[in-house]
Design a protein around this motif. Structure first.
Motif, PDB file in Angstrom:
ATOM      1  N   LEU A  51     -10.603  22.512 -67.513  1.00  0.00           N
ATOM      2  CA  LEU A  51     -12.000  22.112 -67.343  1.00  0.00           C
ATOM      3  C   LEU A  51     -12.684  21.837 -68.678  1.00  0.00           C
ATOM      4  O   LEU A  51     -13.500  20.915 -68.787  1.00  0.00           O
ATOM      5  N   ARG A  52     -12.346  22.610 -69.699  1.00  0.00           N
ATOM      6  CA  ARG A  52     -12.917  22.358 -71.031  1.00  0.00           C
ATOM      7  C   ARG A  52     -12.481  20.992 -71.557  1.00  0.00           C
ATOM      8  O   ARG A  52     -13.270  20.257 -72.159  1.00  0.00           O
ATOM      9  N   GLU A  53     -11.183  20.663 -71.345  1.00  0.00           N
ATOM     10  CA  GLU A  53     -10.682  19.356 -71.789  1.00  0.00           C
ATOM     11  C   GLU A  53     -11.397  18.232 -71.042  1.00  0.00           C
ATOM     12  O   GLU A  53     -11.787  17.226 -71.649  1.00  0.00           O
ATOM     13  N   GLU A  54     -11.574  18.398 -69.734  1.00  0.00           N
ATOM     14  CA  GLU A  54     -12.270  17.384 -68.944  1.00  0.00           C
ATOM     15  C   GLU A  54     -13.723  17.245 -69.398  1.00  0.00           C
ATOM     16  O   GLU A  54     -14.247  16.126 -69.484  1.00  0.00           O
ATOM     17  N   LEU A  55     -14.366  18.360 -69.699  1.00  0.00           N
ATOM     18  CA  LEU A  55     -15.750  18.324 -70.164  1.00  0.00           C
ATOM     19  C   LEU A  55     -15.848  17.592 -71.496  1.00  0.00           C
ATOM     20  O   LEU A  55     -16.742  16.768 -71.702  1.00  0.00           O
ATOM     21  N   GLU A  56     -14.906  17.884 -72.377  1.00  0.00           N
ATOM     22  CA  GLU A  56     -14.906  17.222 -73.688  1.00  0.00           C
ATOM     23  C   GLU A  56     -14.725  15.712 -73.529  1.00  0.00           C
ATOM     24  O   GLU A  56     -15.433  14.925 -74.167  1.00  0.00           O
ATOM     25  N   LYS A  57     -13.810  15.293 -72.664  1.00  0.00           N
ATOM     26  CA  LYS A  57     -13.605  13.862 -72.420  1.00  0.00           C
ATOM     27  C   LYS A  57     -14.860  13.232 -71.827  1.00  0.00           C
ATOM     28  O   LYS A  57     -15.252  12.135 -72.226  1.00  0.00           O
ATOM     29  N   ALA A  58     -15.480  13.910 -70.887  1.00  0.00           N
ATOM     30  CA  ALA A  58     -16.689  13.386 -70.245  1.00  0.00           C
ATOM     31  C   ALA A  58     -17.813  13.256 -71.264  1.00  0.00           C
ATOM     32  O   ALA A  58     -18.569  12.275 -71.253  1.00  0.00           O
ATOM     33  N   GLN A  59     -17.935  14.215 -72.171  1.00  0.00           N
ATOM     34  CA  GLN A  59     -18.982  14.156 -73.189  1.00  0.00           C
ATOM     35  C   GLN A  59     -18.727  13.001 -74.153  1.00  0.00           C
ATOM     36  O   GLN A  59     -19.672  12.298 -74.543  1.00  0.00           O
ATOM     37  N   CYS A  60     -17.474  12.778 -74.526  1.00  0.00           N
ATOM     38  CA  CYS A  60     -17.141  11.650 -75.409  1.00  0.00           C
ATOM     39  C   CYS A  60     -17.454  10.329 -74.709  1.00  0.00           C
ATOM     40  O   CYS A  60     -18.014   9.411 -75.315  1.00  0.00           O
ATOM     41  N   PHE A  61     -17.092  10.236 -73.442  1.00  0.00           N
ATOM     42  CA  PHE A  61     -17.356   9.028 -72.663  1.00  0.00           C
ATOM     43  C   PHE A  61     -18.859   8.797 -72.554  1.00  0.00           C
ATOM     44  O   PHE A  61     -19.341   7.676 -72.704  1.00  0.00           O
ATOM     45  N   GLN A  62     -19.603   9.863 -72.318  1.00  0.00           N
ATOM     46  CA  GLN A  62     -21.061   9.757 -72.196  1.00  0.00           C
ATOM     47  C   GLN A  62     -21.674   9.296 -73.528  1.00  0.00           C
ATOM     48  O   GLN A  62     -22.583   8.457 -73.554  1.00  0.00           O
ATOM     49  N   LYS A  63     -21.184   9.814 -74.635  1.00  0.00           N
ATOM     50  CA  LYS A  63     -21.686   9.394 -75.951  1.00  0.00           C
ATOM     51  C   LYS A  63     -21.380   7.918 -76.191  1.00  0.00           C
ATOM     52  O   LYS A  63     -22.210   7.178 -76.728  1.00  0.00           O
ATOM     53  N   ALA A  64     -20.169   7.494 -75.803  1.00  0.00           N
ATOM     54  CA  ALA A  64     -19.791   6.095 -75.982  1.00  0.00           C
ATOM     55  C   ALA A  64     -20.713   5.191 -75.161  1.00  0.00           C
ATOM     56  O   ALA A  64     -21.166   4.147 -75.646  1.00  0.00           O
ATOM     57  N   LEU A  65     -20.987   5.575 -73.932  1.00  0.00           N
ATOM     58  CA  LEU A  65     -21.896   4.787 -73.094  1.00  0.00           C
ATOM     59  C   LEU A  65     -23.298   4.759 -73.682  1.00  0.00           C
ATOM     60  O   LEU A  65     -23.958   3.719 -73.676  1.00  0.00           O
ATOM     61  N   ALA A  66     -23.742   5.875 -74.201  1.00  0.00           N
ATOM     62  CA  ALA A  66     -25.087   5.954 -74.777  1.00  0.00           C
ATOM     63  C   ALA A  66     -25.189   5.065 -76.009  1.00  0.00           C
ATOM     64  O   ALA A  66     -26.198   4.366 -76.194  1.00  0.00           O
ATOM     65  N   SER A  67     -24.162   5.031 -76.840  1.00  0.00           N
ATOM     66  CA  SER A  67     -24.220   4.195 -78.041  1.00  0.00           C
ATOM     67  C   SER A  67     -24.167   2.714 -77.666  1.00  0.00           C
ATOM     68  O   SER A  67     -24.825   1.888 -78.291  1.00  0.00           O
ATOM     69  N   GLN A  68     -23.433   2.353 -76.623  1.00  0.00           N
ATOM     70  CA  GLN A  68     -23.406   0.959 -76.155  1.00  0.00           C
ATOM     71  C   GLN A  68     -24.770   0.567 -75.605  1.00  0.00           C
ATOM     72  O   GLN A  68     -25.252  -0.532 -75.850  1.00  0.00           O
ATOM     73  N   ALA A  69     -25.389   1.455 -74.882  1.00  0.00           N
ATOM     74  CA  ALA A  69     -26.708   1.175 -74.315  1.00  0.00           C
ATOM     75  C   ALA A  69     -27.727   0.991 -75.424  1.00  0.00           C
ATOM     76  O   ALA A  69     -28.578   0.104 -75.348  1.00  0.00           O
ATOM     77  N   ASP A  70     -27.634   1.803 -76.454  1.00  0.00           N
ATOM     78  CA  ASP A  70     -28.558   1.664 -77.586  1.00  0.00           C
ATOM     79  C   ASP A  70     -28.390   0.305 -78.256  1.00  0.00           C
ATOM     80  O   ASP A  70     -29.359  -0.360 -78.599  1.00  0.00           O
ATOM     81  N   LYS A  71     -27.151  -0.144 -78.450  1.00  0.00           N
ATOM     82  CA  LYS A  71     -26.898  -1.417 -79.117  1.00  0.00           C
ATOM     83  C   LYS A  71     -27.370  -2.575 -78.257  1.00  0.00           C
ATOM     84  O   LYS A  71     -27.849  -3.588 -78.766  1.00  0.00           O
ATOM     85  N   SER A  72     -27.230  -2.457 -76.951  1.00  0.00           N
ATOM     86  CA  SER A  72     -27.592  -3.568 -76.076  1.00  0.00           C
ATOM     87  C   SER A  72     -29.109  -3.731 -75.958  1.00  0.00           C
ATOM     88  O   SER A  72     -29.591  -4.787 -75.606  1.00  0.00           O
ATOM     89  N   THR A  73     -29.856  -2.701 -76.273  1.00  0.00           N
ATOM     90  CA  THR A  73     -31.332  -2.799 -76.175  1.00  0.00           C
ATOM     91  C   THR A  73     -31.962  -3.159 -77.503  1.00  0.00           C
ATOM     92  O   THR A  73     -33.153  -3.389 -77.560  1.00  0.00           O
ATOM     93  N   GLN A  74     -31.168  -3.200 -78.560  1.00  0.00           N
ATOM     94  CA  GLN A  74     -31.723  -3.542 -79.864  1.00  0.00           C
ATOM     95  C   GLN A  74     -31.940  -5.061 -79.951  1.00  0.00           C
ATOM     96  O   GLN A  74     -31.148  -5.842 -79.422  1.00  0.00           O
ATOM     97  N   THR A  75     -32.976  -5.446 -80.621  1.00  0.00           N
ATOM     98  CA  THR A  75     -33.231  -6.883 -80.823  1.00  0.00           C
ATOM     99  C   THR A  75     -32.835  -7.280 -82.228  1.00  0.00           C
ATOM    100  O   THR A  75     -32.893  -6.463 -83.162  1.00  0.00           O
ATOM    101  N   GLU A  76     -32.365  -8.489 -82.349  1.00  0.00           N
ATOM    102  CA  GLU A  76     -31.959  -8.967 -83.658  1.00  0.00           C
ATOM    103  C   GLU A  76     -33.189  -9.292 -84.484  1.00  0.00           C
ATOM    104  O   GLU A  76     -34.182  -9.782 -83.981  1.00  0.00           O
ATOM    105  N   LEU A  77     -33.082  -8.979 -85.749  1.00  0.00           N
ATOM    106  CA  LEU A  77     -34.173  -9.309 -86.663  1.00  0.00           C
ATOM    107  C   LEU A  77     -33.966 -10.753 -87.151  1.00  0.00           C
ATOM    108  O   LEU A  77     -32.887 -11.126 -87.574  1.00  0.00           O
ATOM    109  N   VAL A  78     -35.027 -11.535 -87.051  1.00  0.00           N
ATOM    110  CA  VAL A  78     -34.947 -12.915 -87.507  1.00  0.00           C
ATOM    111  C   VAL A  78     -35.609 -12.976 -88.878  1.00  0.00           C
ATOM    112  O   VAL A  78     -36.763 -12.599 -89.029  1.00  0.00           O
ATOM    113  N   GLY A  79     -34.843 -13.460 -89.884  1.00  0.00           N
ATOM    114  CA  GLY A  79     -35.360 -13.429 -91.229  1.00  0.00           C
ATOM    115  C   GLY A  79     -35.945 -14.710 -91.727  1.00  0.00           C
ATOM    116  O   GLY A  79     -35.939 -15.773 -91.356  1.00  0.00           O
TER     117      GLY A  79
END
Length: 79
Positions: A51-79
């Motif tokens: 269960l600890r191994e499964e929890l660790e995998k789930a937490q890593c997966f959740q972090k990966a999803l969260a970082s993808q979501a953050d990148k997808s909501t960012q807007t590009e800066l136009v210079g």
């Protein structure tokens, strides 16, 4: 009359110790119960590790999803 109250002269019955066969059965029963409890502890410990191994995998997966979501909501800066 003697007033000696030693166990040898006492007329009251003392508790009788179990027969050797009963002692062996009792000891075997305790050994069996101990073996069952040890097996249950081992299984529980293995489940905890799993269960600890499964929890660790789930937490890593959740972090990966969260970082993808953050990148997808960012807007590009136009210079």
């Amino acid at each position: 009359q003697s007033t000696d109250m030693s166990p040898a002269s006492s007329t009251t019955s003392l508790p009788v110790s179990p027969l050797p066969e009963e002692q062996l059965f009792f000891k075997d029963g305790i050994k069996d119960e101990c073996s069952v409890l040890k097996l249950q502890l081992k299984e529980r410990d293995e489940l905890i590790v799993q269960l600890r191994e499964e929890l660790e995998k789930a937490q890593c997966f959740q972090k990966a999803l969260a970082s993808q979501a953050d990148k997808s909501t960012q807007t590009e800066l136009v210079g």
